[in-house]
Design a protein around this motif. Structure first.
Motif, short mmCIF file in Angstrom:
data_model
loop_
_atom_site.label_atom_id
_atom_site.label_comp_id
_atom_site.label_asym_id
_atom_site.label_seq_id
_atom_site.Cartn_x
_atom_site.Cartn_y
_atom_site.Cartn_z
N VAL A 124 -1.52 7.62 6.68
CA VAL A 124 -2.23 6.36 6.47
C VAL A 124 -3.31 6.60 5.41
O VAL A 124 -3.77 7.72 5.22
CB VAL A 124 -2.90 5.85 7.77
N PRO A 125 -3.72 5.54 4.72
CA PRO A 125 -4.80 5.70 3.75
C PRO A 125 -6.11 6.01 4.46
O PRO A 125 -6.23 5.87 5.69
CB PRO A 125 -4.86 4.34 3.06
N ALA A 126 -7.09 6.40 3.68
CA ALA A 126 -8.45 6.52 4.21
C ALA A 126 -9.04 5.10 4.24
O ALA A 126 -9.22 4.48 3.19
CB ALA A 126 -9.29 7.43 3.32
N PHE A 127 -9.28 4.61 5.43
CA PHE A 127 -9.84 3.26 5.56
C PHE A 127 -11.35 3.31 5.49
O PHE A 127 -12.00 4.26 5.98
CB PHE A 127 -9.40 2.62 6.87
N ALA A 128 -11.92 2.27 4.89
CA ALA A 128 -13.39 2.12 4.87
C ALA A 128 -13.68 0.64 5.02
O ALA A 128 -13.50 -0.14 4.06
CB ALA A 128 -13.98 2.67 3.58
N HIS A 129 -14.07 0.23 6.21
CA HIS A 129 -14.36 -1.17 6.48
C HIS A 129 -15.85 -1.41 6.30
O HIS A 129 -16.68 -0.88 7.04
CB HIS A 129 -13.88 -1.57 7.87
N LEU A 130 -16.17 -2.21 5.28
CA LEU A 130 -17.55 -2.41 4.86
C LEU A 130 -18.30 -3.31 5.83
O LEU A 130 -17.71 -4.20 6.45
CB LEU A 130 -17.57 -3.02 3.46
N ASP B 104 0.83 -1.20 0.00
CA ASP B 104 0.00 0.00 0.00
C ASP B 104 0.87 1.26 0.00
O ASP B 104 0.53 2.26 -0.65
CB ASP B 104 -0.95 0.01 1.20
N LEU B 105 1.97 1.21 0.72
CA LEU B 105 2.88 2.35 0.76
C LEU B 105 3.62 2.50 -0.56
O LEU B 105 3.70 3.60 -1.13
CB LEU B 105 3.86 2.17 1.92
N ASP B 106 4.12 1.41 -1.07
CA ASP B 106 4.91 1.44 -2.31
C ASP B 106 4.06 1.86 -3.51
O ASP B 106 4.54 2.57 -4.40
CB ASP B 106 5.51 0.06 -2.56
N LEU B 107 2.79 1.44 -3.53
CA LEU B 107 1.92 1.71 -4.66
C LEU B 107 1.14 3.01 -4.54
O LEU B 107 0.36 3.36 -5.42
CB LEU B 107 0.94 0.54 -4.86
N GLY B 108 1.31 3.70 -3.43
CA GLY B 108 0.63 4.97 -3.25
C GLY B 108 -0.87 4.85 -3.08
O GLY B 108 -1.63 5.72 -3.56
N ILE B 109 -1.31 3.81 -2.40
CA ILE B 109 -2.74 3.60 -2.19
C ILE B 109 -3.28 4.66 -1.24
O ILE B 109 -2.75 4.86 -0.14
CB ILE B 109 -3.01 2.18 -1.63
N THR B 110 -4.34 5.34 -1.65
CA THR B 110 -4.92 6.42 -0.84
C THR B 110 -6.15 5.97 -0.05
O THR B 110 -6.49 6.58 0.96
CB THR B 110 -5.34 7.61 -1.71
N HIS B 111 -6.82 4.91 -0.52
CA HIS B 111 -8.05 4.43 0.13
C HIS B 111 -7.99 2.91 0.22
O HIS B 111 -7.71 2.24 -0.79
CB HIS B 111 -9.29 4.84 -0.65
#
Length: 432
Positions: A187-193, A154-161
């Motif tokens: 940290v990314p924006a987390f959204a736990h469904l 997630d860090l390496d790929l630049g994941i934002t969410h």
């Protein structure tokens, strides 16, 4: 919080058939990425060499293709990124953030403080560090654990969410700690469904519930209907209109509107929605949709698109899943099997006389649905019967069942010769 163009990832583990929860996660990631003009990456979490298979990877691609969900760039395979994970673990060992333990390597969690993050669906979430054990980051076989691969990728790929199921919520503080140990303050924006539950409000289970997406596809649920329904498992359109094209859902969808409460999977609602999608098809579209379910082998005849298009108006209104269609139209293409219960219920007197009258009259009547309808009504009136009662023995004789598509339109398609032959056979079966 990371900023800039949204970048999401769908990260399935290819260890089994794609299920409803997997599909909903893929859909929500895709919806938000497309809504925001961002990107959705596909990351295959195939580090579990015992369970991850090439077939399961193919099934993931098939699921996305069936649902109409594309992704950006080439798929990323974690099995090809082990050098990155090894480097991270070695860094933590060098910095004293991790230690060897019975052949494995564990991350040293601080004893004090909390690990916290903001969740788009659940608000502020905090975990006391004292409640988080020193967790394994490298197994004794040398492979990195799920937490490491997630934090590094997630860090390496630049994941934002990061949009994923609620069942992974308790893994998030470990990933946050690892990101910080890699030097990231963001940290990314987390959204736990929310969980998807069955009608008993219990979490869907592979052992107890029908959760395989393939099962619903093979039953004859259209991909457009499935995507529409999955979108409603945790989210609802602001205008309350639930059945709508996926393009409209993209315009309306926002992670901030996802409900934290469990979402109930309702098969009746899904099939009702599927029925609406089927009714929206034209004759050619409906014929193309049911063609894969039509078995030339079992019927003994080849059925062309033109014939199916002619039949489509007879069954489209009442069809909820495509797998129901073949049994309802088989009598138009091959000799029907007479249902014994329906035969017994519909052949009491004056059934024989009705069949005699129908054979005589049908030989001369103009072969149209309206003419056949009027004639059988007249025959019924001679026996003081309403049309429903009068047509029952005719329907069973011709179609094999007491319930089915509109009778007179079916007779018009079947043709005079085939209809008369079946009526005569039924009359002979009744005897004197």
């Amino acid at each position: 919080m990371l900023r800039g163009r949204p970048r999401l990832r769908f990260a399935p583990a290819p260890t089994g058939l794609p299920h409803l929860g997997t599909a909903r996660t893929a859909l929500y990631n895709w919806l938000y990425a497309r809504h925001c003009g961002g990107e959705m990456l596909l990351r295959i979490e195939d580090t579990n060499t015992e369970l991850a298979t090439a077939d399961h990877v193919s099934e993931i691609f098939e699921m996305l293709d069936w649902l109409g969900l594309d992704f950006d760039g080439e798929p990323i395979y974690q099995s090809r990124r082990s050098d990155l994970y090894d480097a991270a673990v070695e860094r933590w060992l060098d910095e004293g953030r991790a230690y060897h333990d019975e052949g494995a390597v564990r991350f040293s969690v601080p004893d004090e403080g909390v690990t916290a993050f903001d969740d788009v669906v659940r608000g502020r979430v905090e975990f006391p560090n004292a409640a988080i054990e020193d967790f394994v980051v490298r197994r004794s076989d040398g492979s990195a654990t799920f937490f490491v691969a997630n934090a590094v990728d997630d860090l390496d790929l630049g994941i934002t969410h990061v949009v994923r199921g609620e069942d992974l919520l308790n893994t998030t503080p470990k990933v946050v700690l690892l990101r910080a140990a890699l030097g990231s303050a963001d940290v990314p924006a987390f959204a736990h469904l929310p969980l998807i539950v069955n009608s008993q409000r219990r979490k869907l289970s592979k052992r107890r519930d029908d959760v395989s997406l393939t099962s619903y596809r093979d039953r004859g649920v259209l991909p457009s209907a499935m995507a529409n329904y999955l979108a409603l498992l945790g989210w609802g359109p602001p205008d309350g209109i639930e059945v709508r094209p996926l393009a409209e859902i993209v315009e309306l969808f926002d992670l901030a509107d996802v409900n934290a409460a469990a979402a109930m999977f309702d098969m009746d609602k899904l099939t009702a929605m599927n029925g609406e999608y089927l009714r929206a098809l034209d004759d050619a579209g409906f014929a193309a949709a049911i063609e894969p379910w039509v078995s030339a082998e079992s019927w003994g005849v080849d059925v062309d698109q033109e014939s199916l298009s002619a039949v489509a108006p007879l069954i489209r209104e009442r069809t909820r899943v495509l797998s129901d269609a073949p049994d309802r139209i088989a009598f138009l293409f091959c000799e029907p099997e007479i249902d014994p219960d329906d035969w017994r219920k519909t052949t009491a007197p004056p059934a024989a006389q009705i069949l005699d009258a129908a054979v005589a009259a049908f030989a001369e009547v103009p072969w149209t649905a309206d003419a056949l309808h009027a004639l059988l009504r007249e025959i019924g009136e001679t026996f003081s019967l309403k049309l429903g009662k009068a047509q029952a023995p005719v329907r069973v004789a011709v179609t094999g069942r007491a319930v089915g598509p509109p009778l007179f339109e079916s007779l018009a398609l079947l043709g005079r010769d085939a209809t008369l032959a079946r009526l005569r056979a039924a009359r002979d079966r009744l005897g004197d």
